[in-house]
Design a protein around this motif. Structure first.
Motif, PDB file in Angstrom:
ATOM      1  N   ARG A 176       0.843  -1.195   0.000  1.00  0.00           N
ATOM      2  CA  ARG A 176       0.000   0.000   0.000  1.00  0.00           C
ATOM      3  C   ARG A 176       0.885   1.255   0.000  1.00  0.00           C
ATOM      4  NH1 ARG A 176      -4.876  -0.515  -1.717  1.00  0.00           N
ATOM      5  NH2 ARG A 176      -5.523   1.301  -0.514  1.00  0.00           N
ATOM      6  N   PRO A 177       0.339   2.412  -0.349  1.00  0.00           N
ATOM      7  CA  PRO A 177       1.138   3.639  -0.299  1.00  0.00           C
ATOM      8  C   PRO A 177       1.838   3.790   1.048  1.00  0.00           C
ATOM      9  CG  PRO A 177      -0.952   4.070  -1.364  1.00  0.00           C
ATOM     10  CD  PRO A 177      -1.033   2.667  -0.854  1.00  0.00           C
ATOM     11  N   ILE A 178       3.039   4.311   1.019  1.00  0.00           N
ATOM     12  CA  ILE A 178       3.888   4.264   2.205  1.00  0.00           C
ATOM     13  C   ILE A 178       3.275   5.016   3.388  1.00  0.00           C
ATOM     14  CG2 ILE A 178       5.293   6.283   1.568  1.00  0.00           C
ATOM     15  CD1 ILE A 178       7.727   4.566   2.629  1.00  0.00           C
ATOM     16  N   GLY A 179       2.599   6.138   3.130  1.00  0.00           N
ATOM     17  CA  GLY A 179       1.970   6.871   4.223  1.00  0.00           C
ATOM     18  C   GLY A 179       0.880   6.054   4.881  1.00  0.00           C
ATOM     19  N   GLU A 180       0.100   5.352   4.076  1.00  0.00           N
ATOM     20  CA  GLU A 180      -0.964   4.495   4.614  1.00  0.00           C
ATOM     21  C   GLU A 180      -0.365   3.350   5.422  1.00  0.00           C
ATOM     22  OE1 GLU A 180      -4.397   1.455   2.915  1.00  0.00           O
ATOM     23  OE2 GLU A 180      -3.688   3.086   1.628  1.00  0.00           O
ATOM     24  N   ALA A 181       0.707   2.759   4.913  1.00  0.00           N
ATOM     25  CA  ALA A 181       1.333   1.646   5.628  1.00  0.00           C
ATOM     26  C   ALA A 181       1.936   2.105   6.957  1.00  0.00           C
ATOM     27  CB  ALA A 181       2.403   1.010   4.751  1.00  0.00           C
ATOM     28  N   ARG A 182       2.568   3.271   6.968  1.00  0.00           N
ATOM     29  CA  ARG A 182       3.139   3.788   8.208  1.00  0.00           C
ATOM     30  C   ARG A 182       2.045   4.060   9.244  1.00  0.00           C
ATOM     31  NH1 ARG A 182       8.306   6.353   8.258  1.00  0.00           N
ATOM     32  NH2 ARG A 182       7.416   7.820   9.756  1.00  0.00           N
ATOM     33  N   ALA A 183       0.947   4.665   8.800  1.00  0.00           N
ATOM     34  CA  ALA A 183      -0.155   4.945   9.721  1.00  0.00           C
ATOM     35  C   ALA A 183      -0.756   3.651  10.262  1.00  0.00           C
ATOM     36  CB  ALA A 183      -1.221   5.779   9.017  1.00  0.00           C
ATOM     37  N   ALA A 184      -0.899   2.648   9.394  1.00  0.00           N
ATOM     38  CA  ALA A 184      -1.439   1.364   9.836  1.00  0.00           C
ATOM     39  C   ALA A 184      -0.504   0.694  10.832  1.00  0.00           C
ATOM     40  CB  ALA A 184      -1.673   0.460   8.629  1.00  0.00           C
ATOM     41  N   ALA A 185       0.801   0.767  10.576  1.00  0.00           N
ATOM     42  CA  ALA A 185       1.767   0.173  11.501  1.00  0.00           C
ATOM     43  C   ALA A 185       1.663   0.803  12.882  1.00  0.00           C
ATOM     44  CB  ALA A 185       3.184   0.337  10.948  1.00  0.00           C
ATOM     45  N   ALA A 232       4.051  -7.855  16.806  1.00  0.00           N
ATOM     46  CA  ALA A 232       4.855  -7.919  15.584  1.00  0.00           C
ATOM     47  C   ALA A 232       4.016  -7.543  14.378  1.00  0.00           C
ATOM     48  CB  ALA A 232       5.441  -9.320  15.392  1.00  0.00           C
ATOM     49  N   LEU A 233       4.687  -6.960  13.393  1.00  0.00           N
ATOM     50  CA  LEU A 233       4.099  -6.699  12.085  1.00  0.00           C
ATOM     51  C   LEU A 233       4.807  -7.603  11.089  1.00  0.00           C
ATOM     52  CD1 LEU A 233       4.131  -2.784  12.136  1.00  0.00           C
ATOM     53  CD2 LEU A 233       2.218  -4.303  12.708  1.00  0.00           C
ATOM     54  N   TRP A 234       4.024  -8.439  10.411  1.00  0.00           N
ATOM     55  CA  TRP A 234       4.583  -9.362   9.436  1.00  0.00           C
ATOM     56  C   TRP A 234       4.256  -8.833   8.046  1.00  0.00           C
ATOM     57  CZ3 TRP A 234       7.413 -13.752  10.761  1.00  0.00           C
ATOM     58  CH2 TRP A 234       7.449 -14.044  12.130  1.00  0.00           C
ATOM     59  N   MET A 235       5.295  -8.468   7.316  1.00  0.00           N
ATOM     60  CA  MET A 235       5.158  -7.823   6.025  1.00  0.00           C
ATOM     61  C   MET A 235       5.669  -8.766   4.950  1.00  0.00           C
ATOM     62  SD  MET A 235       7.319  -4.574   4.682  1.00  0.00           S
ATOM     63  CE  MET A 235       8.736  -5.669   4.510  1.00  0.00           C
ATOM     64  N   THR A 236       4.795  -9.136   4.010  1.00  0.00           N
ATOM     65  CA  THR A 236       5.240 -10.023   2.941  1.00  0.00           C
ATOM     66  C   THR A 236       6.451  -9.447   2.223  1.00  0.00           C
ATOM     67  OG1 THR A 236       4.592 -11.094   0.876  1.00  0.00           O
ATOM     68  CG2 THR A 236       3.608  -8.974   1.323  1.00  0.00           C
ATOM     69  N   GLY A 237       7.384 -10.324   1.864  1.00  0.00           N
ATOM     70  CA  GLY A 237       8.541  -9.879   1.113  1.00  0.00           C
ATOM     71  C   GLY A 237       8.188  -9.426  -0.288  1.00  0.00           C
ATOM     72  N   GLY A 238       7.120 -10.046  -0.850  1.00  0.00           N
ATOM     73  CA  GLY A 238       6.699  -9.686  -2.197  1.00  0.00           C
ATOM     74  C   GLY A 238       7.810  -9.929  -3.206  1.00  0.00           C
ATOM     75  N   THR A 239       7.838  -9.139  -4.262  1.00  0.00           N
ATOM     76  CA  THR A 239       8.917  -9.209  -5.239  1.00  0.00           C
ATOM     77  C   THR A 239       9.773  -7.955  -5.118  1.00  0.00           C
ATOM     78  OG1 THR A 239       7.498  -8.204  -6.923  1.00  0.00           O
ATOM     79  CG2 THR A 239       7.577 -10.612  -6.844  1.00  0.00           C
ATOM     80  N   GLY A 240      11.044  -8.108  -5.402  1.00  0.00           N
ATOM     81  CA  GLY A 240      11.946  -6.976  -5.300  1.00  0.00           C
ATOM     82  C   GLY A 240      12.483  -6.793  -3.884  1.00  0.00           C
ATOM     83  N   THR A 268      12.361  -0.191   6.612  1.00  0.00           N
ATOM     84  CA  THR A 268      12.843   1.007   7.314  1.00  0.00           C
ATOM     85  C   THR A 268      11.680   1.915   7.685  1.00  0.00           C
ATOM     86  OG1 THR A 268      15.002   0.946   6.235  1.00  0.00           O
ATOM     87  CG2 THR A 268      14.265   3.075   7.066  1.00  0.00           C
ATOM     88  N   ALA A 269      10.739   2.103   6.762  1.00  0.00           N
ATOM     89  CA  ALA A 269       9.600   2.979   7.038  1.00  0.00           C
ATOM     90  C   ALA A 269       8.765   2.447   8.199  1.00  0.00           C
ATOM     91  CB  ALA A 269       8.737   3.110   5.783  1.00  0.00           C
ATOM     92  N   LEU A 270       8.548   1.150   8.261  1.00  0.00           N
ATOM     93  CA  LEU A 270       7.739   0.578   9.342  1.00  0.00           C
ATOM     94  C   LEU A 270       8.475   0.634  10.679  1.00  0.00           C
ATOM     95  CD1 LEU A 270       6.046  -2.506   7.615  1.00  0.00           C
ATOM     96  CD2 LEU A 270       5.264  -0.133   7.765  1.00  0.00           C
TER      97      LEU A 270
END
Length: 294
Positions: free
Chosen positions: A18-27, A37-45, A52-54
């Motif tokens: 999700r957009p980084i601002g939305e993800a930071r607010a959700a975290a 804990a926050l578990w963030m899928t590695g996804g691709t790349g 770092t943002a979280l």
């Protein structure tokens, strides 16, 4: 110590995509709700800008890749990215590694996905040779479903992070892992109506039903080919996705703890969406959080 300090975590693809601002607010919101804990899928790349943002958006909880595919970064590249994590948050990062899926890995380079268990061993060997901060055995977990990968997780990592498994699998995994850390993920829907819950669950399970890794895992867990056909049987859907009111969902998730898990990564699903929407349903988390702390 980078392992979660409590029994409940939040697993969400949206934390990664999700957009980084939305993800930071959700975290920050999820941390305030009491998950450890926050578990963030590695996804691709490369996921480390988002890691770092979280870390910067939170102050006390673990941020984990669940999982980073070993085909995305070389051990040397991973070491460089780990060294670049913010010093004040590095101790809260947990490295989750996995072999991903053949369809995803071969999509860009056909034939690259080969001998995944051997490749994981080789990847860990190289990491241990480099010895970067944040990748020590006690600071990493492996996505493990089958007996060989579970054995590797017990031998070469702090433990295992299985996905799309049942409490029965958790009990078996605990027997194979010994005292190692075990953190299965539990999909969940706050929907009390069986028909609505199963319909929503099938939308989220759809992409996984064609993945050989998961199909083989489910067959080992006692499901049949019929259970895996036509969007999944009610039995498969009900065993993989906890649904109901908050108390019912917590009871289902707690079954993993009763079976030997140290930590359960709850993946709350959007009742109106699909896996491709990557929403982070904070309203539903607000409903669930009070029950988790009781």
């Amino acid at each position: 110590m980078s392992l979660p300090g409590g029994p409940w975590g939040a697993w969400a693809t949206g934390l990664r995509v999700r957009p980084i601002g939305e993800a930071r607010a959700a975290a920050a919101a999820l941390e305030g709700m009491g998950v450890s804990a926050l578990w963030m899928t590695g996804g691709t790349g490369d996921p480390f800008d988002r890691v770092t943002a979280l870390l910067e958006a939170t102050s006390s909880i673990t941020v984990a890749t669940g999982i980073l595919s070993i085909w995305e970064l070389t051990p040397a590249e991973l070491a460089t990215r780990l060294a670049g994590l913010p010093t004040e948050g590095r101790s809260r990062f947990l490295l989750g590694l996995g072999v991903s899926h053949q369809q995803l890995v071969d999509r860009r380079t056909p034939g690259r996905y080969d001998r995944p268990l051997t490749r994981m061993r080789e990847f860990l060997d190289e990491l241990d040779r480099i010895r970067p901060p944040g990748a020590h055995r006690s600071e990493r977990v492996l996505a493990a479903l089958g007996p060989q990968m579970l054995a590797l997780a017990a031998d070469r990592a702090a433990g295992a992070h299985p996905y799309l498994t049942t409490p029965a699998h958790t009990r078996t995994a605990r027997g194979r892992l010994g005292d190692a850390f075990l953190a299965p993920t539990q999909m969940a829907l706050l929907l009390p109506d069986p028909d609505q819950a199963r319909q929503a669950a099938r939308r989220h399970l759809a992409p996984y039903l064609s993945q050989p890794n998961y199909r083989n895992s489910w067959l080992r867990q006692g499901f049949t080919a019929d259970d895996l056909a036509d969007g999944g049987s009610d039995r498969l859907v009900d065993d993989l996705v906890a649904w109901g009111d908050p108390a019912q969902v917590v009871r289902r998730a707690s079954a993993h703890l009763d079976a030997g898990a140290d930590h359960v990564c709850i993946q709350l699903l959007d009742p109106a969406g699909t896996w491709a929407d990557h929403t982070i349903p904070l309203d539903a988390w607000g409903e669930l959080a009070g029950t988790l702390t009781t």
